[in-house]
Write a protein that holds these residues in place. Structure first.
Motif, PDB file in Angstrom:
ATOM      1  N   ASP C  68       0.835  -1.208   0.000  1.00  0.00           N
ATOM      2  CA  ASP C  68       0.000   0.000   0.000  1.00  0.00           C
ATOM      3  C   ASP C  68       0.869   1.258   0.000  1.00  0.00           C
ATOM      4  O   ASP C  68       0.576   2.231  -0.693  1.00  0.00           O
ATOM      5  N   TYR C  69       1.933   1.177   0.790  1.00  0.00           N
ATOM      6  CA  TYR C  69       2.835   2.327   0.894  1.00  0.00           C
ATOM      7  C   TYR C  69       3.437   2.657  -0.465  1.00  0.00           C
ATOM      8  O   TYR C  69       3.392   3.802  -0.925  1.00  0.00           O
ATOM      9  N   SER C  71       2.385   1.748  -3.443  1.00  0.00           N
ATOM     10  CA  SER C  71       1.406   2.202  -4.439  1.00  0.00           C
ATOM     11  C   SER C  71       0.997   3.637  -4.135  1.00  0.00           C
ATOM     12  O   SER C  71       0.757   4.430  -5.042  1.00  0.00           O
ATOM     13  N   GLY C  72       0.965   3.988  -2.852  1.00  0.00           N
ATOM     14  CA  GLY C  72       0.726   5.388  -2.490  1.00  0.00           C
ATOM     15  C   GLY C  72       1.796   6.293  -3.058  1.00  0.00           C
ATOM     16  O   GLY C  72       1.524   7.324  -3.667  1.00  0.00           O
ATOM     17  N   HIS C  75       1.460   7.021  -6.552  1.00  0.00           N
ATOM     18  CA  HIS C  75       0.402   7.991  -6.831  1.00  0.00           C
ATOM     19  C   HIS C  75       0.725   9.360  -6.246  1.00  0.00           C
ATOM     20  O   HIS C  75      -0.140  10.211  -6.132  1.00  0.00           O
ATOM     21  N   ASN C  77       1.617  10.037  -3.167  1.00  0.00           N
ATOM     22  CA  ASN C  77       1.269  10.218  -1.761  1.00  0.00           C
ATOM     23  C   ASN C  77       2.461   9.884  -0.881  1.00  0.00           C
ATOM     24  O   ASN C  77       2.796   8.717  -0.684  1.00  0.00           O
TER      25      ASN C  77
END
Lengths: 281, 293, 335, 307
Positions: C68-69, C71-72, C75, C77
């Motif tokens: 998740d990190y 992929s953030g 994007h 993030n």
């Protein structure tokens, strides 16, 4: 009159302890127009030092002394650096032992040939380019036009040496000095390069000084031979008498150490003659 | 192991070696450095392998010395098959083949005293006590023509020829059956070369050593070899007895090689000088003017 | 050459994964769990704690959190600052031009002076010029730059009053920010006074930041030149009858610059480290000061994001230098 | 053949233009001693070591003793200076000279510990990577790349932020940051050496991998590693001082030089000596070590030695 005349040349270096180390001591050398002179010696004989002195290529720390050092009537000892530069590359040129290392890796072969032409001739860019192609052709490099754009690392050792010869002969010098030009090359390539040097020498009528350790090369190329040992001249004679009737004991010992002169028996060695060549320092 | 007199010390059958280069991008390229080498060397004999740089002779030397393994083919030492890839090499087998390299300046450990250089093979291969090892090392040192006081010196204090003596001494410390000599005199001066060649000859006579002598120098080969193998592009183009090959080289490459090798022969020198003089007279200028362009 | 570039790019992938892993692990290595860290001194109730853990995904398995990190990250993030609640990326972008302006000035100063000094020392080897240059370089190389900065401030700001002590520009100067570079923006706005103010503010930090790279580049240039001057092709060039000037400035320098370019590239990482100290001392509103402030404020999301972004910048510069190296070295360019 | 009698026939082995042989330790030492800068550096460092060892005897005051009647006293040679405080006092009335003398202990210990940690781990990792090559090498070197992708001071700061400020943690962090340099250097040297013929000869003589790595190859890689060690020593001192300056290294009232500078910052306009003295101490120490490092590099690098 000799083309190059050197009398009583000594080159020394100051050692760390403050003494002078003599690389060559009291050497006389003369070279005639159209002559092939070989300077022979083993490692440590400082056989190339004299010619480096003639070319002015010794490091600044070297102390060069000579009674006479004359090229084509001009006194090399009194010429200004500028006048020396005008001579070298145009009237006298030199090639070295490591062909690949002799060429600047950052510039194309064409640039390096044309640079000499620009320095010493009035040719314009197009003419220089044309001349460079001719030169590469003359030293036997296929596709010269394409090769002008090559970098040294893209060529073999033999080809690099041919390019060096092209650079050295670009202004048809009267004296070409070749310092172990084939030592780094295979025998078949060595033969081609030596043949090339001899052909150019004959065509241009230049004098050729060939510095080498290889008696075979001497036998195949030289007119006259100087044998040097530990910075001193041992013998200065024509090539036939060198091999048929050597005068100096050192030369005799050297020749008898050749494997081809010994059949299958034991080889006589130079230590039979000289102080132990491998003496401890 | 039964290493009787009839078994060849060294035999290879169809030795090949491939080098794979490239990778990642541009695909891989396989270069065959050795294309099936067969050879056989009897005890006490010298096989010379001749060729120019890149012909595969050093690759062959390394394979025979069991440094690299062949891609294909068989290597037999005293009739015993060598299979590095499958079983590794036993110390006993490793001991049988030793090698001497071309560059005397690279082949000795700069931080090792000569005495230790010579004693190390014994330490690795035998259970001899320290004093016995030193004794034998000293004997060997003297045998190869160096002196007692050299024992505790470091390699940089020796000349090229002396180092090559040390390298040879190290190689025969463990009494190998076969010595691979990879251009052992190419880096040496003519006078020193003669000494080393003599030394090798003496040692061969004394210990019954078998040599594989790699060289590019035909005059040296002619001096040392019993048999000669000429290599070109990884192939043995000619492999015969020395006398046969030098009397009448058969393969075109062998002939090219022979023709390119400078000859020292007073008659041919005379001929050459005379030719040149004639050519000069013909062109009509004894001291030709430089051709100007 | 294409293969060379592709190879370089491919090497970056594992390094980049590694860097994200480091940044990811960083926050999890801190004593206490992330929510407590976020809450700071105030503390947090048990339900709120669980709620926050779920909200930020801290209750997921580690590998899931990592995915998740990343992929953030992809994007854009990079997390949010605990103290300002703004996205780390936008905070970074707001401060980056300040550091870039300072860093560029420093690296240009260091390269120009360093290469010149190195060449001079090499061609006058052993002379007093060589000794003075290399002596100075050694002192510069040994300099604690935070102390050096203080010394310069004492001398030029307090005693002589020539330069301001801190900041990027006088508070009285206003102009729209276009590029983020004060030097350029002030000129674009047509305010020479502002430009002058910006220059004055830049001088000391630039000198301080350039000191060590300058020394390193000078030393490297000298030794590269000395090595090249001993090559055979220099003999060839001399034997052609070329002037000493041409031999040195064309034949020797062209080759000596190849390792020097690599050295300059390596200095970028040194420069960012130096920027932390320099910006702190001169209150320069750039990345270095931001990181230090965040560390002392325990704003770990910022530290994490900043670490990652800085590493990305360093990697980008290294890649550029590698490509440049390939470009100026024919042995790489034409294989 | 009578040429033996010729007095001028020297040995054939003298080659003034050729490269000198690789120097063994003793010869290196002589060469090192001929380097003026290096000897000066060595003498200064020796004095510093003595100072650190005998700090309690040399220091005129207790480094943490606060003389309330002597706040910010300037050095003795200035107006208002007091002879008992040779280099003056700081804002808490502590004798600066005594603090500097005790500070030498910290700097030298920092240098030693950091270099020892980084050197040992770096050699271990680099030896394995260089000797075995292949995927082991790739994996190890990628990890080193990752560490090197972060500016060293930043990484050290972040590491300290994780494990907490303090001198020992700062040393650990700096060691981690310096370690890849040793690993890379060792790897490069091992790769260069492992294909040399003396290594092959040792292998043919039957030496095992471990013996080849440790006994044969490693001693020949030590030259550049020693040079790197001295340079890292000075880097460690600088980095530790920087961390101290940023409040992340040694904590007050430790008389560590960087920490002293941090405390002195606010007196930059009023009491210059508080700022100047610790910096000079750092500079002199680092300079001395770097002088030694340069001397060692010239000693071990035959390429630069040729002149």
């Amino acid at each position: 009159m000799a083309l190059l005349e050197v009398r009583n040349l000594s080159v020394s270096f100051e050692t760390a302890s403050g003494d002078l180390f003599y690389a060559v001591r009291g050497i006389d050398i003369s070279v005639d127009v159209g002559e092939v002179l070989a300077i022979v010696g083993e490692s440590g004989s400082c056989k190339s030092v004299a010619m480096l002195a003639v070319m002015g290529l010794l490091p600044p720390v070297a102390i060069v002394k000579a009674d006479v050092m004359r090229f084509d009537g001009r006194d090399l000892l009194t010429l200004s650096p500028r006048q020396r530069r005008d001579l070298s590359g145009r009237e006298m040129a030199m090639i070295f032992q490591e062909p690949v290392a002799s060429l600047n890796p950052c510039f194309t072969v064409g640039f390096q040939i044309e640079e000499t032409l620009r320095k010493h001739t009035d040719l314009d860019a197009a003419a220089r380019h044309q001349r460079a192609i001719e030169l590469l052709q003359a030293v036997g490099i296929p596709e010269p036009e394409r090769r002008l754009g090559s970098f040294p690392h893209q060529m073999s050792g033999g080809q690099c040496q041919r390019v060096m010869i092209a650079i050295a002969t670009a202004c048809t010098p009267r004296l070409l000095i070749a310092d172990e030009p084939t030592t780094a090359l295979d025998v078949t390539v060595q033969k081609q390069v030596l043949d090339l040097l001899l052909r150019l020498q004959a065509e241009n009528g230049m004098a050729l000084v060939l510095i080498t350790h290889d008696m075979g090369v001497v036998a195949e190329t030289a007119d006259r031979v100087i044998v040097q040992y530990a910075g001193r001249k041992m013998e200065d004679t024509d090539v036939v008498s060198l091999f048929s009737a050597p005068e100096s004991p050192y030369t005799r010992a050297l020749l008898s150490a050749l494997p081809e002169n010994a059949g299958s028996g034991r080889l006589p060695t130079v230590s039979d003659f000289a102080p132990p060549a491998e003496a401890m320092k | 192991m039964t290493a009787d007199q009839t078994t060849p010390v060294l035999e290879t059958r169809g030795i090949t070696r491939d080098y794979v280069s490239g990778g990642m991008f541009g695909g891989t390229r396989t270069v065959r450095a050795l294309k099936g080498i067969d050879l056989k060397v009897e005890r006490g004999k010298t096989l010379a392998v001749v060729g120019e740089s890149g012909c595969g002779k050093s690759t062959l030397a390394r394979i025979i010395a069991m440094i690299d393994s062949p891609t294909g083919g068989e290597l037999l030492i005293e009739g015993q098959k060598v299979e590095i890839a499958k079983r590794g090499i036993s110390p006993e087998l490793r001991r049988k083949v030793q090698i001497v390299f071309q560059n005397p300046y690279g082949s000795l450990n700069p931080r090792q005293k000569i005495g230790d250089v010579l004693a190390e093979p014994l330490k690795l291969n035998t259970n001899l006590p320290d004093s016995e090892r030193r004794d034998r090392a000293m004997k060997m040192l003297l045998k190869v023509g160096l002196k007692r006081e050299h024992f505790n010196r470091y390699p940089h204090m020796f000349s090229g020829g002396q180092r090559q003596r040390i390298a040879i001494a190290r190689a025969i410390m463990v009494q190998p059956a076969l010595l691979v000599l990879d251009e052992p005199v190419s880096a040496l001066d003519l006078s020193v070369q003669a000494q080393i060649l003599n030394l090798l000859q003496d040692l061969q006579d004394e210990f019954g050593l078998t040599y594989v002598f790699i060289s590019h120098d035909l005059s040296v080969v002619r001096h040392v070899a019993d048999d000669v193998m000429v290599m070109n592009f990884g192939e043995a183009v000619e492999y015969r007895s020395r006398d046969a090959i030098f009397a009448a080289p058969e393969h075109p490459y062998t002939r090219t090689l022979f023709a390119a090798t400078p000859r020292i022969n007073v008659d041919s020198i005379r001929e050459r000088v005379a030719r040149k003089a004639a050519a000069r007279r013909a062109t009509g200028h004894a001291t030709p003017e430089p051709v100007s362009t | 050459m294409v293969r060379f570039i592709l190879n370089r790019l491919l090497l970056i992938v594992p390094t980049f994964i590694g860097i994200t892993l480091v940044a990811f692990i960083f926050i999890r290595l801190l004593p206490g769990d992330p929510v407590i860290l976020m809450a700071g001194e105030r503390g947090v109730s048990a339900e709120r704690h669980a709620e926050l853990m779920a909200q930020f995904g801290f209750d997921q398995p580690l590998w899931k959190q990592y995915v998740d990190y990343v992929s953030g990250l992809l994007h854009g993030n990079f997390g949010y600052s605990y103290s300002t609640k703004k996205p780390v990326l936008s905070e970074f972008m707001a401060r980056f031009p300040a550091t870039l302006e300072l860093g560029l000035c420093a690296i240009v100063l260091a390269s120009v002076l360093g290469i010149a000094a190195g060449i001079l020392a090499a061609i006058r080897r052993g002379s007093w010029i060589d000794q003075v240059t290399m002596g100075t370089a050694l002192v510069g190389y040994s300099m604690p730059i935070f102390w050096w900065a203080l010394l310069l401030i004492i001398l030029f700001s307090t005693k002589l009053g020539w330069t301001p002590v801190s900041g990027r520009i006088a508070l009285t100067q206003f102009f729209p920010s276009v590029t983020g570079f004060m030097l350029i923006d002030s000129l674009l706005a047509g305010k020479p006074a502002a430009f002058w103010s910006a220059v004055q503010h830049l001088i000391l930090p630039t000198i301080v930041l350039a000191t060590i790279p300058l020394a390193v580049i000078a030393r490297q240039t000298r030794s590269a030149m000395l090595e090249v001057l001993g090559e055979v092709y220099i003999m060839t060039a001399k034997s052609k009858g070329l002037t000493p000037r041409r031999v040195i400035w064309l034949h020797a320098l062209r080759n000596a610059l190849i390792p020097v370019v690599t050295t300059i590239g390596l200095q970028v990482s040194v420069l960012i480290g130096g920027a932390i100290l320099t910006e702190t001392i001169f209150s320069w509103p750039g990345i270095g000061k931001w990181m230090i402030d965040s560390i002392s404020r325990r704003d770990y999301q910022v530290v994490q994001g900043g670490l990652l972004l800085i590493a990305a910048v360093v990697m980008f510069v290294n890649l550029t230098v590698d490509l440049l190296y390939g470009l100026i070295n024919p042995r790489v360019r034409y294989r | 053949m009578s040429a033996t009698d010729d007095p001028h026939l020297g040995t054939a082995e003298q080659e003034p233009l050729g490269p000198p042989p690789i120097a063994p330790w003793r010869e290196s030492w002589h060469y090192f001693l001929a380097n003026r800068g290096a000897v000066i550096g060595l003498v200064v460092l020796a004095l510093l070591v003595l100072t650190a060892i005998f700090a309690p005897l040399l220091a005129p005051h207790d480094p943490t003793m606060q003389y309330r009647d002597a706040l910010l006293v300037p050095p003795a040679w200035l107006e208002r200076g007091r002879p008992e405080f040779l280099l003056g006092t700081d804002a808490l009335g502590r004798d600066i000279l005594s603090r500097l003398i005790f500070g030498a202990r910290f700097s030298l210990v920092i240098g030693l510990v950091v270099v020892a940690l980084a050197l040992v781990s770096g050699i271990f990792v680099g030896l394995i990577a260089g000797y075995f090559g292949g995927w082991i090498d790739s994996a190890i070197m990628r990890v080193m790349d990752i560490i090197l992708a972060f500016p060293s001071l930043l990484l050290a700061l972040v590491l300290v932020a994780i494990i907490g400020p303090g001198l020992f943690n700062a040393m650990l962090a700096i060691a981690v940051v310096l370690q890849p340099h040793f690993a890379r250097l060792t790897r490069g040297a091992v790769i260069a050496e492992k294909n040399r013929e003396y290594v092959t000869a040792a292998r043919v003589a039957g030496a095992s991998n471990l013996r080849l790595m440790v006994r044969t190859i490693l001693p020949n890689c030590l030259g550049p590693l020693i040079v790197q060690a001295t340079l890292s020593f000075s880097n460690a001192i600088l980095d530790a001082a920087a961390l101290g300056f940023l409040g992340m290294g040694a904590q007050p009232p430790t008389p560590e030089w960087g920490t002293m500078l941090a405390e002195a910052r606010e007196f930059i306009t009023s009491a210059w000596w508080v700022v100047t003295m610790p910096g000079i101490a750092i500079l002199i120490t680092v300079l001395a070590v770097n002088l030694i490092g340069d001397g060692l590099r010239d000693t071990f690098d035959p390429k630069l030695r040729r002149s």
